[in-house]
Design an enzyme around this catalytic site. Structure first.
Site, mmCIF file in Angstrom:
data_model
loop_
_atom_site.group_PDB
_atom_site.id
_atom_site.type_symbol
_atom_site.label_atom_id
_atom_site.label_comp_id
_atom_site.label_asym_id
_atom_site.label_seq_id
_atom_site.Cartn_x
_atom_site.Cartn_y
_atom_site.Cartn_z
ATOM 1 N N ASP A 197 0.842 -1.396 -0.132
ATOM 2 C CA ASP A 197 0.045 0.369 -0.228
ATOM 3 C C ASP A 197 0.485 0.909 -0.172
ATOM 4 O OD1 ASP A 197 -1.690 -1.992 2.700
ATOM 5 O OD2 ASP A 197 -1.723 -1.990 0.813
ATOM 6 N N GLU A 202 -10.718 -1.627 -3.330
ATOM 7 C CA GLU A 202 -10.206 -0.585 -2.821
ATOM 8 C C GLU A 202 -9.239 0.231 -2.524
ATOM 9 O OE1 GLU A 202 -9.918 -4.045 0.105
ATOM 10 O OE2 GLU A 202 -7.327 -4.760 -1.314
#
Ligand code: AHR
Length: 485
Positions: free
Chosen positions: A47, A223
Protein backbone atom coordinates in the site's frame (compact mmCIF):
# COMPACT_ATOMS: atom_id res chain seq x y z
CA UNK A 1 52.61 -0.13 -39.91
CA UNK A 2 53.26 3.51 -38.98
CA UNK A 3 54.90 4.42 -35.66
CA UNK A 4 51.69 6.19 -34.57
CA UNK A 5 49.52 3.13 -35.08
CA UNK A 6 51.94 0.80 -33.30
CA UNK A 7 52.23 3.10 -30.27
CA UNK A 8 48.41 3.46 -30.18
CA UNK A 9 48.06 -0.32 -30.27
CA UNK A 10 50.63 -0.53 -27.45
CA UNK A 11 48.68 2.02 -25.33
CA UNK A 12 45.39 0.19 -25.90
CA UNK A 13 46.88 -3.18 -25.04
CA UNK A 14 48.53 -1.74 -21.91
CA UNK A 15 45.17 -0.30 -20.80
CA UNK A 16 43.41 -3.62 -21.39
CA UNK A 17 46.17 -5.46 -19.54
CA UNK A 18 45.93 -3.05 -16.59
CA UNK A 19 42.16 -3.43 -16.35
CA UNK A 20 42.46 -7.22 -16.57
CA UNK A 21 45.23 -7.27 -13.96
CA UNK A 22 43.17 -4.97 -11.76
CA UNK A 23 40.14 -7.22 -12.03
CA UNK A 24 42.25 -10.34 -11.65
CA UNK A 25 43.46 -8.92 -8.34
CA UNK A 26 39.76 -8.57 -7.54
CA UNK A 27 40.19 -4.87 -6.91
CA UNK A 28 37.18 -2.79 -7.83
CA UNK A 29 37.70 -0.49 -10.79
CA UNK A 30 35.97 2.85 -10.28
CA UNK A 31 32.22 2.44 -10.34
CA UNK A 32 30.30 3.15 -13.51
CA UNK A 33 27.99 6.17 -13.68
CA UNK A 34 24.53 4.94 -14.65
CA UNK A 35 21.21 6.67 -15.28
CA UNK A 36 19.00 3.67 -14.68
CA UNK A 37 17.88 1.53 -11.77
CA UNK A 38 16.38 -1.86 -11.11
CA UNK A 39 13.08 -2.24 -9.26
CA UNK A 40 12.33 -2.91 -6.29
CA UNK A 41 12.26 0.41 -4.40
CA UNK A 42 11.30 -1.20 -1.08
CA UNK A 43 11.94 -4.93 -0.42
CA UNK A 44 9.10 -5.17 2.06
CA UNK A 45 5.86 -3.28 2.38
CA UNK A 46 2.43 -2.76 0.90
CA UNK A 47 0.00 0.00 0.00
CA UNK A 48 2.78 2.52 -0.85
CA UNK A 49 1.71 6.14 -0.46
CA UNK A 50 4.00 8.97 -1.60
CA UNK A 51 3.87 12.73 -2.01
CA UNK A 52 6.50 15.23 -3.11
CA UNK A 53 6.51 18.23 -0.78
CA UNK A 54 7.47 21.85 -1.43
CA UNK A 55 10.89 21.13 0.13
CA UNK A 56 11.58 18.93 -2.90
CA UNK A 57 11.66 15.74 -0.88
CA UNK A 58 9.46 12.66 -1.02
CA UNK A 59 7.40 11.67 2.02
CA UNK A 60 6.10 8.12 1.93
CA UNK A 61 4.32 5.50 4.05
CA UNK A 62 3.62 1.78 3.74
CA UNK A 63 1.52 -0.58 5.82
CA UNK A 64 3.39 -1.78 8.89
CA UNK A 65 0.30 -3.05 10.71
CA UNK A 66 1.57 -1.80 14.09
CA UNK A 67 2.41 1.90 13.79
CA UNK A 68 2.68 4.93 11.52
CA UNK A 69 6.19 5.05 10.08
CA UNK A 70 7.18 8.02 7.96
CA UNK A 71 9.83 7.74 5.23
CA UNK A 72 11.66 10.74 3.74
CA UNK A 73 13.77 10.38 0.62
CA UNK A 74 15.41 12.68 -1.91
CA UNK A 75 14.71 10.17 -4.67
CA UNK A 76 12.10 7.64 -5.76
CA UNK A 77 14.73 5.05 -6.73
CA UNK A 78 16.32 5.22 -3.26
CA UNK A 79 13.05 5.27 -1.29
CA UNK A 80 13.97 2.06 0.49
CA UNK A 81 17.04 3.81 1.93
CA UNK A 82 15.21 6.92 3.07
CA UNK A 83 15.22 8.35 6.59
CA UNK A 84 12.50 6.70 8.68
CA UNK A 85 10.72 7.63 11.90
CA UNK A 86 7.82 6.07 13.80
CA UNK A 87 5.59 9.13 14.13
CA UNK A 88 2.73 7.44 16.02
CA UNK A 89 2.04 4.14 17.73
CA UNK A 90 -0.75 3.03 20.05
CA UNK A 91 -0.11 3.61 23.74
CA UNK A 92 0.83 0.50 25.72
CA UNK A 93 -2.33 -1.31 26.73
CA UNK A 94 -4.40 0.58 24.13
CA UNK A 95 -7.10 -1.84 22.96
CA UNK A 96 -7.63 0.12 19.75
CA UNK A 97 -4.92 0.94 17.20
CA UNK A 98 -4.35 -2.58 15.88
CA UNK A 99 -4.06 -3.83 12.27
CA UNK A 100 -3.04 -0.34 11.07
CA UNK A 101 -3.41 -0.40 7.30
CA UNK A 102 -2.54 1.78 4.30
CA UNK A 103 -1.49 5.03 6.00
CA UNK A 104 -1.29 8.22 3.90
CA UNK A 105 0.37 11.54 4.75
CA UNK A 106 -1.11 14.71 3.26
CA UNK A 107 -0.19 18.39 3.65
CA UNK A 108 -3.53 20.21 3.89
CA UNK A 109 -4.36 23.79 4.95
CA UNK A 110 -0.80 24.31 6.23
CA UNK A 111 -0.64 21.21 8.45
CA UNK A 112 0.35 17.57 8.12
CA UNK A 113 -2.35 14.92 8.33
CA UNK A 114 -2.01 11.15 8.35
CA UNK A 115 -5.00 8.95 7.56
CA UNK A 116 -4.97 5.26 8.43
CA UNK A 117 -7.34 2.36 9.07
CA UNK A 118 -7.17 0.64 12.44
CA UNK A 119 -9.27 -1.77 14.50
CA UNK A 120 -9.37 -3.30 17.99
CA UNK A 121 -8.03 -6.64 16.82
CA UNK A 122 -11.25 -7.58 15.04
CA UNK A 123 -11.37 -6.68 11.32
CA UNK A 124 -15.09 -5.82 11.49
CA UNK A 125 -14.12 -2.87 13.72
CA UNK A 126 -11.80 -1.33 11.09
CA UNK A 127 -12.47 2.39 10.78
CA UNK A 128 -10.56 5.38 9.34
CA UNK A 129 -8.71 7.77 11.65
CA UNK A 130 -7.00 11.15 11.12
CA UNK A 131 -3.87 12.40 12.89
CA UNK A 132 -2.61 16.00 12.80
CA UNK A 133 0.86 17.56 13.17
CA UNK A 134 1.16 21.38 12.85
CA UNK A 135 4.97 21.25 12.62
CA UNK A 136 6.43 22.49 9.32
CA UNK A 137 8.64 19.38 9.32
CA UNK A 138 6.63 16.17 9.87
CA UNK A 139 9.74 14.55 11.31
CA UNK A 140 9.47 17.11 14.11
CA UNK A 141 6.57 17.75 16.47
CA UNK A 142 3.89 15.13 17.15
CA UNK A 143 1.01 13.53 15.30
CA UNK A 144 -2.06 13.71 17.50
CA UNK A 145 -5.23 11.70 16.89
CA UNK A 146 -7.97 14.08 15.66
CA UNK A 147 -10.61 11.37 15.57
CA UNK A 148 -12.51 8.85 13.50
CA UNK A 149 -13.33 10.01 9.97
CA UNK A 150 -16.85 8.71 9.52
CA UNK A 151 -20.44 9.44 8.63
CA UNK A 152 -22.15 9.45 12.06
CA UNK A 153 -25.40 8.36 10.41
CA UNK A 154 -23.77 5.26 8.91
CA UNK A 155 -20.75 4.21 10.98
CA UNK A 156 -19.56 1.23 8.94
CA UNK A 157 -16.31 -0.70 8.26
CA UNK A 158 -13.86 1.57 6.39
CA UNK A 159 -10.26 1.31 5.12
CA UNK A 160 -7.89 2.86 2.53
CA UNK A 161 -9.17 6.43 2.98
CA UNK A 162 -7.60 9.11 0.79
CA UNK A 163 -8.23 12.87 0.48
CA UNK A 164 -8.88 14.58 -2.84
CA UNK A 165 -8.38 18.35 -2.77
CA UNK A 166 -10.07 19.85 -5.83
CA UNK A 167 -11.34 23.35 -6.67
CA UNK A 168 -10.94 24.42 -3.02
CA UNK A 169 -13.04 21.48 -1.76
CA UNK A 170 -11.93 18.41 0.18
CA UNK A 171 -13.39 14.96 -0.50
CA UNK A 172 -12.76 11.75 1.42
CA UNK A 173 -12.76 8.57 -0.69
CA UNK A 174 -12.49 5.13 0.90
CA UNK A 175 -13.33 1.43 0.68
CA UNK A 176 -16.19 0.30 2.88
CA UNK A 177 -18.92 -2.20 3.65
CA UNK A 178 -22.50 -1.30 2.74
CA UNK A 179 -23.86 -3.15 5.78
CA UNK A 180 -22.30 -4.90 8.72
CA UNK A 181 -21.24 -8.10 6.94
CA UNK A 182 -18.00 -8.71 5.01
CA UNK A 183 -19.50 -9.65 1.65
CA UNK A 184 -18.27 -6.83 -0.58
CA UNK A 185 -16.03 -3.77 -0.44
CA UNK A 186 -17.39 -0.75 -2.31
CA UNK A 187 -15.90 2.72 -2.95
CA UNK A 188 -17.50 5.69 -1.18
CA UNK A 189 -17.01 9.46 -1.38
CA UNK A 190 -18.11 12.21 0.99
CA UNK A 191 -17.43 15.97 1.27
CA UNK A 192 -15.20 17.19 4.11
CA UNK A 193 -15.67 20.36 6.18
CA UNK A 194 -12.06 20.10 7.42
CA UNK A 195 -9.29 17.55 7.04
CA UNK A 196 -10.78 15.24 9.69
CA UNK A 197 -14.57 15.76 9.47
CA UNK A 198 -17.07 14.55 6.87
CA UNK A 199 -19.61 17.22 5.93
CA UNK A 200 -22.26 15.03 4.35
CA UNK A 201 -23.47 11.49 3.81
CA UNK A 202 -21.32 8.91 2.09
CA UNK A 203 -22.14 8.18 -1.56
CA UNK A 204 -21.28 4.87 -3.23
CA UNK A 205 -19.47 5.47 -6.54
CA UNK A 206 -18.42 1.88 -7.31
CA UNK A 207 -18.95 -1.72 -6.30
CA UNK A 208 -17.34 -4.83 -7.82
CA UNK A 209 -19.39 -5.66 -10.93
CA UNK A 210 -16.97 -7.24 -13.42
CA UNK A 211 -15.61 -10.77 -12.99
CA UNK A 212 -12.04 -9.45 -12.70
CA UNK A 213 -13.16 -7.43 -9.66
CA UNK A 214 -14.73 -10.45 -7.97
CA UNK A 215 -11.87 -12.95 -8.27
CA UNK A 216 -10.81 -14.51 -5.01
CA UNK A 217 -14.06 -13.49 -3.36
CA UNK A 218 -16.29 -13.39 -1.56
CA UNK A 219 -15.73 -10.76 -0.43
CA UNK A 220 -15.42 -9.10 -3.83
CA UNK A 221 -13.18 -6.06 -3.64
CA UNK A 222 -12.93 -2.43 -4.66
CA UNK A 223 -10.32 -0.75 -2.41
CA UNK A 224 -7.18 1.41 -2.34
CA UNK A 225 -8.79 4.37 -4.22
CA UNK A 226 -6.23 6.91 -5.50
CA UNK A 227 -7.13 10.18 -7.24
CA UNK A 228 -5.47 11.64 -10.33
CA UNK A 229 -6.64 14.98 -11.75
CA UNK A 230 -5.62 15.79 -15.32
CA UNK A 231 -6.94 17.74 -18.26
CA UNK A 232 -10.36 18.48 -16.70
CA UNK A 233 -11.01 14.97 -15.43
CA UNK A 234 -10.77 13.11 -12.13
CA UNK A 235 -9.57 9.52 -12.29
CA UNK A 236 -9.96 7.19 -9.32
CA UNK A 237 -7.53 4.30 -9.79
CA UNK A 238 -8.50 1.53 -7.34
CA UNK A 239 -7.52 -2.05 -6.49
CA UNK A 240 -9.78 -4.95 -7.39
CA UNK A 241 -9.99 -8.72 -6.67
CA UNK A 242 -8.74 -10.33 -3.47
CA UNK A 243 -5.53 -8.64 -2.24
CA UNK A 244 -4.58 -12.09 -0.88
CA UNK A 245 -4.65 -13.57 -4.44
CA UNK A 246 -2.51 -13.31 -7.58
CA UNK A 247 -5.52 -11.73 -9.34
CA UNK A 248 -5.13 -8.34 -7.64
CA UNK A 249 -5.09 -5.54 -10.22
CA UNK A 250 -6.06 -1.91 -10.81
CA UNK A 251 -9.33 -0.59 -12.20
CA UNK A 252 -10.32 2.99 -12.94
CA UNK A 253 -13.30 5.36 -12.58
CA UNK A 254 -13.53 8.64 -14.50
CA UNK A 255 -15.58 11.79 -13.89
CA UNK A 256 -15.44 15.31 -15.29
CA UNK A 257 -13.65 17.65 -12.88
CA UNK A 258 -16.62 20.00 -13.16
CA UNK A 259 -19.28 17.37 -12.52
CA UNK A 260 -20.90 16.69 -9.16
CA UNK A 261 -18.42 14.15 -7.79
CA UNK A 262 -20.99 13.30 -5.09
CA UNK A 263 -23.42 12.03 -7.73
CA UNK A 264 -22.76 8.35 -8.61
CA UNK A 265 -24.00 9.08 -12.13
CA UNK A 266 -20.94 11.30 -12.70
CA UNK A 267 -18.62 8.29 -12.57
CA UNK A 268 -17.87 5.83 -15.39
CA UNK A 269 -15.94 2.60 -14.81
CA UNK A 270 -13.47 1.03 -17.26
CA UNK A 271 -14.70 -2.43 -18.23
CA UNK A 272 -11.18 -3.89 -18.09
CA UNK A 273 -8.31 -3.49 -15.58
CA UNK A 274 -5.94 -0.60 -16.36
CA UNK A 275 -2.96 -2.37 -14.78
CA UNK A 276 -2.57 -6.11 -14.09
CA UNK A 277 0.02 -8.81 -13.49
CA UNK A 278 2.52 -9.45 -16.33
CA UNK A 279 6.27 -9.98 -16.92
CA UNK A 280 6.52 -12.11 -13.76
CA UNK A 281 5.14 -9.23 -11.65
CA UNK A 282 2.28 -10.68 -9.63
CA UNK A 283 -0.79 -8.99 -8.15
CA UNK A 284 0.16 -5.32 -8.70
CA UNK A 285 -2.10 -3.08 -6.64
CA UNK A 286 -2.79 -0.34 -4.12
CA UNK A 287 -0.91 2.32 -6.03
CA UNK A 288 -0.10 5.99 -5.55
CA UNK A 289 1.14 8.69 -7.89
CA UNK A 290 3.93 11.26 -7.79
CA UNK A 291 6.04 13.36 -10.17
CA UNK A 292 9.75 12.90 -10.90
CA UNK A 293 12.09 15.32 -9.09
CA UNK A 294 12.03 17.77 -12.01
CA UNK A 295 8.24 17.54 -12.22
CA UNK A 296 8.22 16.43 -15.84
CA UNK A 297 7.25 12.75 -15.46
CA UNK A 298 4.28 11.10 -13.73
CA UNK A 299 5.24 7.96 -11.79
CA UNK A 300 3.16 5.20 -10.26
CA UNK A 301 4.19 3.26 -7.16
CA UNK A 302 2.47 -0.02 -6.39
CA UNK A 303 2.95 -3.15 -4.37
CA UNK A 304 3.14 -6.66 -5.79
CA UNK A 305 3.33 -10.17 -4.37
CA UNK A 306 6.89 -11.33 -3.80
CA UNK A 307 6.25 -14.68 -5.53
CA UNK A 308 3.24 -16.66 -6.87
CA UNK A 309 0.73 -17.27 -4.11
CA UNK A 310 2.58 -14.96 -1.71
CA UNK A 311 -0.65 -13.31 -0.59
CA UNK A 312 0.15 -10.37 1.68
CA UNK A 313 3.93 -10.93 1.45
CA UNK A 314 4.51 -7.88 -0.72
CA UNK A 315 7.11 -5.40 -1.93
CA UNK A 316 7.06 -2.01 -3.65
CA UNK A 317 7.86 -1.13 -7.26
CA UNK A 318 7.83 2.11 -9.26
CA UNK A 319 7.65 3.00 -12.93
CA UNK A 320 6.72 5.98 -15.10
CA UNK A 321 3.36 6.23 -16.83
CA UNK A 322 2.13 8.51 -19.59
CA UNK A 323 -0.91 10.51 -20.64
CA UNK A 324 -2.65 9.61 -23.87
CA UNK A 325 -3.62 12.28 -26.42
CA UNK A 326 -7.14 11.88 -25.02
CA UNK A 327 -5.86 12.89 -21.56
CA UNK A 328 -6.34 9.41 -20.10
CA UNK A 329 -3.50 7.79 -18.09
CA UNK A 330 -1.68 4.92 -19.79
CA UNK A 331 -0.08 2.58 -17.26
CA UNK A 332 0.87 -0.21 -19.65
CA UNK A 333 2.25 -3.33 -17.97
CA UNK A 334 4.43 -3.79 -14.88
CA UNK A 335 8.06 -3.16 -15.85
CA UNK A 336 9.95 -6.48 -16.29
CA UNK A 337 11.98 -6.93 -13.07
CA UNK A 338 14.99 -8.32 -14.91
CA UNK A 339 15.58 -5.12 -16.85
CA UNK A 340 16.60 -1.73 -15.52
CA UNK A 341 14.52 1.37 -16.26
CA UNK A 342 15.65 4.96 -16.67
CA UNK A 343 15.94 6.92 -13.43
CA UNK A 344 13.15 9.39 -12.73
CA UNK A 345 13.93 12.62 -14.56
CA UNK A 346 15.91 14.93 -12.30
CA UNK A 347 17.41 12.21 -10.09
CA UNK A 348 21.22 12.22 -9.81
CA UNK A 349 23.11 9.46 -11.58
CA UNK A 350 23.93 6.36 -9.57
CA UNK A 351 27.42 4.86 -9.36
CA UNK A 352 27.14 1.16 -10.09
CA UNK A 353 29.67 -1.29 -8.65
CA UNK A 354 29.38 -4.80 -10.06
CA UNK A 355 29.57 -7.61 -7.51
CA UNK A 356 31.74 -9.64 -9.86
CA UNK A 357 34.35 -6.86 -9.69
CA UNK A 358 34.39 -6.81 -5.89
CA UNK A 359 37.12 -8.59 -3.91
CA UNK A 360 35.71 -12.09 -3.37
CA UNK A 361 36.84 -14.49 -0.66
CA UNK A 362 36.06 -18.09 0.27
CA UNK A 363 33.39 -19.86 -1.76
CA UNK A 364 32.06 -16.61 -3.30
CA UNK A 365 32.55 -16.60 -7.07
CA UNK A 366 30.93 -15.04 -10.13
CA UNK A 367 28.95 -16.84 -12.80
CA UNK A 368 27.15 -15.79 -15.96
CA UNK A 369 23.60 -14.56 -15.54
CA UNK A 370 21.54 -13.00 -18.31
CA UNK A 371 19.28 -11.10 -15.90
CA UNK A 372 22.19 -9.54 -14.01
CA UNK A 373 23.77 -6.18 -14.71
CA UNK A 374 26.98 -6.87 -16.63
CA UNK A 375 25.62 -10.40 -17.30
CA UNK A 376 27.33 -11.78 -14.19
CA UNK A 377 26.37 -12.30 -10.53
CA UNK A 378 28.18 -13.54 -7.43
CA UNK A 379 26.96 -16.80 -5.88
CA UNK A 380 27.95 -19.24 -3.11
CA UNK A 381 28.23 -16.58 -0.45
CA UNK A 382 27.03 -19.38 1.79
CA UNK A 383 29.95 -20.71 3.81
CA UNK A 384 32.02 -19.23 6.65
CA UNK A 385 34.59 -16.78 5.27
CA UNK A 386 32.69 -16.16 2.04
CA UNK A 387 32.57 -12.40 1.42
CA UNK A 388 32.56 -9.58 -1.10
CA UNK A 389 34.36 -6.28 -0.59
CA UNK A 390 33.22 -3.39 -2.73
CA UNK A 391 35.79 -0.63 -3.11
CA UNK A 392 33.69 2.52 -3.34
CA UNK A 393 35.48 5.68 -4.36
CA UNK A 394 33.63 8.91 -3.59
CA UNK A 395 34.76 12.50 -3.86
CA UNK A 396 32.75 13.81 -0.90
CA UNK A 397 32.40 12.39 2.60
CA UNK A 398 28.88 11.87 3.90
CA UNK A 399 25.87 9.57 4.02
CA UNK A 400 24.98 7.70 0.84
CA UNK A 401 22.19 5.25 0.04
CA UNK A 402 23.37 1.92 -1.33
CA UNK A 403 20.88 -0.19 -3.24
CA UNK A 404 22.17 -3.78 -3.32
CA UNK A 405 20.54 -5.89 -6.05
CA UNK A 406 20.18 -9.36 -4.63
CA UNK A 407 18.23 -12.59 -4.84
CA UNK A 408 17.61 -15.00 -1.99
CA UNK A 409 16.43 -18.43 -3.10
CA UNK A 410 17.62 -20.23 0.04
CA UNK A 411 15.80 -23.48 0.83
CA UNK A 412 12.68 -23.52 2.98
CA UNK A 413 12.02 -19.83 2.16
CA UNK A 414 14.68 -18.89 4.74
CA UNK A 415 15.85 -15.32 5.13
CA UNK A 416 19.52 -14.75 4.28
CA UNK A 417 21.77 -12.53 6.41
CA UNK A 418 25.18 -11.00 5.72
CA UNK A 419 27.34 -8.90 8.04
CA UNK A 420 28.05 -5.43 6.69
CA UNK A 421 31.17 -3.48 7.56
CA UNK A 422 32.35 -0.13 6.20
CA UNK A 423 36.09 0.56 6.42
CA UNK A 424 36.31 -2.12 9.07
CA UNK A 425 33.48 -0.68 11.18
CA UNK A 426 30.75 -3.28 11.65
CA UNK A 427 27.27 -1.90 10.86
CA UNK A 428 23.89 -3.58 11.09
CA UNK A 429 23.38 -6.94 9.40
CA UNK A 430 21.83 -6.95 5.94
CA UNK A 431 18.66 -9.06 5.75
CA UNK A 432 17.57 -10.51 2.39
CA UNK A 433 13.92 -11.56 2.18
CA UNK A 434 13.31 -14.84 0.38
CA UNK A 435 11.50 -14.24 -2.90
CA UNK A 436 12.61 -17.48 -4.48
CA UNK A 437 15.39 -18.28 -6.95
CA UNK A 438 16.15 -15.69 -9.65
CA UNK A 439 13.62 -13.22 -8.27
CA UNK A 440 15.77 -10.12 -7.97
CA UNK A 441 15.04 -7.53 -5.30
CA UNK A 442 17.02 -4.74 -3.66
CA UNK A 443 18.08 -4.17 -0.08
CA UNK A 444 18.92 -0.61 0.94
CA UNK A 445 21.55 0.51 3.43
CA UNK A 446 22.71 4.00 4.39
CA UNK A 447 26.52 4.18 4.31
CA UNK A 448 28.66 6.81 5.99
CA UNK A 449 31.61 7.12 3.60
CA UNK A 450 34.83 9.10 3.73
CA UNK A 451 36.21 11.00 0.74
CA UNK A 452 38.33 8.66 -1.40
CA UNK A 453 38.39 4.87 -1.19
CA UNK A 454 35.94 3.02 1.08
CA UNK A 455 35.81 -0.71 1.59
CA UNK A 456 32.29 -2.05 2.13
CA UNK A 457 32.33 -5.74 3.00
CA UNK A 458 29.43 -8.19 3.01
CA UNK A 459 30.23 -11.44 4.82
CA UNK A 460 28.19 -14.64 4.94
CA UNK A 461 26.18 -15.11 8.12
CA UNK A 462 23.01 -17.10 7.38
CA UNK A 463 21.85 -18.91 4.25
CA UNK A 464 22.66 -17.60 0.79
CA UNK A 465 21.81 -14.41 -1.09
CA UNK A 466 23.27 -13.92 -4.56
CA UNK A 467 24.45 -10.40 -5.41
CA UNK A 468 24.40 -8.58 -8.72
CA UNK A 469 25.57 -5.02 -8.05
CA UNK A 470 25.64 -2.13 -5.61
CA UNK A 471 24.22 1.19 -6.80
CA UNK A 472 25.48 4.15 -4.80
CA UNK A 473 22.99 7.01 -4.61
CA UNK A 474 24.39 10.37 -3.57
CA UNK A 475 22.30 12.62 -1.36
CA UNK A 476 22.07 16.43 -1.43
CA UNK A 477 24.37 18.09 1.08
CA UNK A 478 21.54 18.80 3.51
CA UNK A 479 20.88 15.07 3.76
CA UNK A 480 24.55 14.18 4.08
CA UNK A 481 24.55 14.38 7.86
CA UNK A 482 23.65 11.05 9.39
CA UNK A 483 19.95 11.46 10.27
CA UNK A 484 18.24 10.73 13.51
CA UNK A 485 16.84 7.22 13.37
O1 AHR B 1 -2.44 -4.02 3.46
C1 AHR B 1 -3.64 -4.06 4.21
C2 AHR B 1 -4.81 -3.97 3.31
O2 AHR B 1 -4.56 -4.83 2.20
C3 AHR B 1 -5.02 -2.61 2.67
O3 AHR B 1 -5.71 -1.72 3.50
C4 AHR B 1 -5.89 -2.99 1.49
O4 AHR B 1 -5.74 -2.11 0.40
C5 AHR B 1 -5.36 -4.39 1.12
O5 AHR B 1 -6.42 -5.26 1.06
Amino acid sequence: MTRTTSSRRLIVSLALFTAAWHTALGAEPAGKEVHDFYNVIAPEGADPWIIRHSDGRYYAMVTTGVNLTLIRSDTISGLGGGETKVVWEPARGDTEGKNIWAPEIHFLEGKWYIYAAADNGKNARHRMFAFENPSADPFEGRFVLKGKVHDPAVDRWAIDGTVLSLNKRLYFIWSGWEGTRDVRQDLYIAPMSNPWTLAGPRVKISEPTFDWEKRGGPPSINEGPQALVHDGRVFIVYSAAGSWTDHYCLGMLTASEHSNLLDPRSWRKNSEPVFAGANRVIAPGHCSFVSSPDGTQPWILYHSARYPGAGWTRLVRAQPFSWGNDGVPIFGEPAPPDRSIALPSGEPAHMRFEAENAILTGSAHSVECQSASGDRKVVSIDTPGASLTFELKVETAGTYVASIRSANGSPREAVAVQHLSTNGQRAADVRYENNGRDRWSNVFVRLDLTAGLNRVQLTHSENSAELDCLDLISLPTRSRATPAR
